[in-house]
Design an enzyme around this catalytic site. Structure first.
Site, PDB file in Angstrom:
ATOM      1  CE  LYS A   1      75.182  67.449  36.986  1.00 20.60           C
ATOM      2  NZ  LYS A   1      75.440  68.800  36.974  1.00 20.60           N
TER       3      LYS A   1
ATOM      4  CE  LYS B   1      69.783  70.789  40.022  1.00 22.77           C
ATOM      5  NZ  LYS B   1      70.638  71.888  40.474  1.00 22.77           N
TER       6      LYS B   1
ATOM      7  CE  LYS C   1      77.285  75.758  40.307  1.00 25.46           C
ATOM      8  NZ  LYS C   1      77.695  74.349  40.274  1.00 25.46           N
TER       9      LYS C   1
HETATM   10  P1  ATP Z   1      75.548  71.848  38.204  1.00 24.60           P
HETATM   11  O1  ATP Z   1      74.627  72.071  37.061  1.00 24.60           O
HETATM   12  O2  ATP Z   1      76.997  72.069  37.876  1.00 24.60           O
HETATM   13  O3  ATP Z   1      75.307  70.555  38.937  1.00 24.60           O
HETATM   14  P2  ATP Z   1      74.070  73.226  40.276  1.00 24.60           P
HETATM   15  O4  ATP Z   1      73.403  74.531  39.996  1.00 24.60           O
HETATM   16  O5  ATP Z   1      73.231  72.010  40.408  1.00 24.60           O
HETATM   17  O6  ATP Z   1      75.207  73.050  39.200  1.00 24.60           O
HETATM   18  P3  ATP Z   1      75.807  72.431  42.470  1.00 24.60           P
HETATM   19  O7  ATP Z   1      77.207  72.951  42.557  1.00 24.60           O
HETATM   20  O8  ATP Z   1      75.573  71.033  41.966  1.00 24.60           O
HETATM   21  O9  ATP Z   1      74.929  73.453  41.603  1.00 24.60           O
HETATM   22  O10 ATP Z   1      75.102  72.561  43.888  1.00 24.60           O
HETATM   23  C1  ATP Z   1      75.452  73.544  44.828  1.00 24.60           C
HETATM   24  C2  ATP Z   1      74.389  73.620  45.898  1.00 24.60           C
HETATM   25  O11 ATP Z   1      73.261  74.336  45.374  1.00 24.60           O
HETATM   26  C3  ATP Z   1      73.871  72.269  46.369  1.00 24.60           C
HETATM   27  O12 ATP Z   1      73.661  72.321  47.764  1.00 24.60           O
HETATM   28  C4  ATP Z   1      72.557  72.122  45.636  1.00 24.60           C
HETATM   29  O13 ATP Z   1      71.659  71.296  46.339  1.00 24.60           O
HETATM   30  C5  ATP Z   1      72.064  73.582  45.587  1.00 24.60           C
HETATM   31  N1  ATP Z   1      71.203  73.784  44.425  1.00 24.60           N
HETATM   32  C6  ATP Z   1      71.533  73.574  43.127  1.00 24.60           C
HETATM   33  N2  ATP Z   1      70.516  73.880  42.322  1.00 24.60           N
HETATM   34  C7  ATP Z   1      69.486  74.268  43.112  1.00 24.60           C
HETATM   35  C8  ATP Z   1      68.143  74.688  42.869  1.00 24.60           C
HETATM   36  N3  ATP Z   1      67.671  74.767  41.624  1.00 24.60           N
HETATM   37  N4  ATP Z   1      67.365  75.037  43.934  1.00 24.60           N
HETATM   38  C9  ATP Z   1      67.859  74.967  45.202  1.00 24.60           C
HETATM   39  N5  ATP Z   1      69.106  74.572  45.512  1.00 24.60           N
HETATM   40  C10 ATP Z   1      69.919  74.221  44.487  1.00 24.60           C
HETATM   41 MG    MG Z   2      74.155  70.039  40.715  1.00 26.68          MG
END
Ligand code: ATP
Ligand code: MG
Length: 330
Positions: free
Chosen positions: A111, A194, A197
């Site tokens: 990040k 990955k 969001k």
């Molecule tokens: P950001 O980009 O804001 O970090 P994010 O999509 O990574 O968003 P988080 O809020 O960081 O989401 O994570 C929420 C939960 O979703 C965590 O338990 C994380 O491990 C899971 N998660 C996030 N992305 C994935 C993915 N691509 N596949 C499976 N699990 C995921």
């Molecule tokens: Mg994340």
């Protein structure tokens, strides 16, 4: 019954990655475990975010959890910022984690590399400190996460052990639990990254309509050849779609592969799109009903009270252990 904690940051609309990694498993978890589920709104401030959007995302996540089957009688759903003990514990715990450890965290490196130096707030660096506080306050044994968060949970274990060694047993030492299938859903446009969001490329959002979902899946980047085979190294695109399919159908990757022997990429993608739509569309209908009825308000209010009742005991234990004086009225 074990205690389980999970959280999601309201940084954007949740993706299919969040759904498969976290939301989908919730309904079964709460049958056998005492679940604490929080919306990590303080964590969302670690990168610039519009206040209106933060509010909207926070409400959306509450509704998503309820739509995914969270039962407020069985599980505690709350906003991180409603339980001030999270911040209070973080101020204490930051003294037991080290600069070197925090600078090795992949999420921080990822990040921070996307920001200008002056845009990297201290909160992004100390993120794992607050996350360790989130976890340790609830004496949880298990933290279900996607693979990307395992490193932070490991750090949380380290600090808990370090603290316990120095002050005697104060914290329950938690462990990360990564689901077997779907631990890491990848971007549809770049299957080596990955799905995230806050990085809109190649995402399927949980509020995308049917047409958009189908279009995104049909145009997902795939690999040379035409065999539907799980081989993340050489066929990352097809492997990612197989993972999505298997996770949503609750079958193993091998079973998913068998279903598509002798077909082609087009047929396979169509089946993946059907499967995603079949789960996400009814989920969206439930989400809309919950949003309109505002039932999330009461759930969050009562959840905060329940969470606080537990968190304040842990915080008091920590304050006592480190030598902070308690002069509160008895
Ligand atoms: P950001 O980009 O804001 O970090 P994010 O999509 O990574 O968003 P988080 O809020 O960081 O989401 O994570 C929420 C939960 O979703 C965590 O338990 C994380 O491990 C899971 N998660 C996030 N992305 C994935 C993915 N691509 N596949 C499976 N699990 C995921
Ligand atoms: Mg994340």
């Amino acid at each position: 019954m074990g205690k389980v904690l999970t959280g999601v940051k309201p940084t954007g609309t949740l993706t299919l990655g969040n759904y498969i990694g976290v939301l989908k498993n919730l309904a079964s978890y709460q049958e056998d475990n005492e679940c604490y589920i929080f919306i990590a709104d303080l964590h969302a401030l670690t990168l610039p975010i519009d206040p209106e959007l933060l509010r909207k995302n926070s409400i959306d996540i509450a509704c998503f959890y309820l739509a995914a089957g969270l039962d407020p009688k069985k599980s505690v759903l709350f906003l991180q910022s409603s339980v001030s003990e999270h911040s209070e514990l973080a101020i204490i715990l930051q003294n037991y984690l080290y600069m070197g450890e925090l600078s090795r965290m992949t999420q921080f490196k990822d990040k921070a590399s996307k920001e200008k130096e002056e845009g990297i707030g201290l909160g992004l660096f100390t993120y794992p400190v607050l996350m360790a506080s989130d976890i340790l306050l609830y004496d949880c044994e298990v933290v279900p996460v996607g693979e990307d968060q395992v490193q932070h949970v490991e750090l949380c274990r380290d600090v808990a052990n370090r603290f316990n060694k120095r002050y005697g047993k104060t914290f329950v030492v938690p462990k990360a639990e990564v689901s077997k299938v779907g631990k890491r859903i990848m971007s549809l446009s770049d299957p080596t990254k990955k799905m995230s969001k806050s990085d809109p490329k190649g995402d399927i959002y949980l509020l995308d309509d049917e047409k958009t979902i189908r279009k995104k899946i049909m145009s997902a980047v795939t690999d040379l050849g035409n065999e539907v085979k799980y081989d993340p190294e050489n066929k990352p695109g097809i492997s990612n779609l197989l993972t999505i399919y298997a996770a949503l159908k609750d079958i193993s990757i091998e079973e998913a592969e068998k279903e598509f022997v002798g077909t082609n990429y087009g047929t396979f993608k169509g089946a993946v799109a059907d499967t995603v739509i079949a789960q996400i569309v009814p989920f969206q209908e439930r989400y809309r009903k919950i949003l309109e009825s505002k039932e999330y308000e009461k759930v969050l209010r009562e959840g905060a009270q329940k969470a606080k009742a537990q968190a304040k005991n842990t915080l008091a234990r920590v304050q006592k252990a480190v030598g902070l004086l308690d002069v509160k009225e008895k």
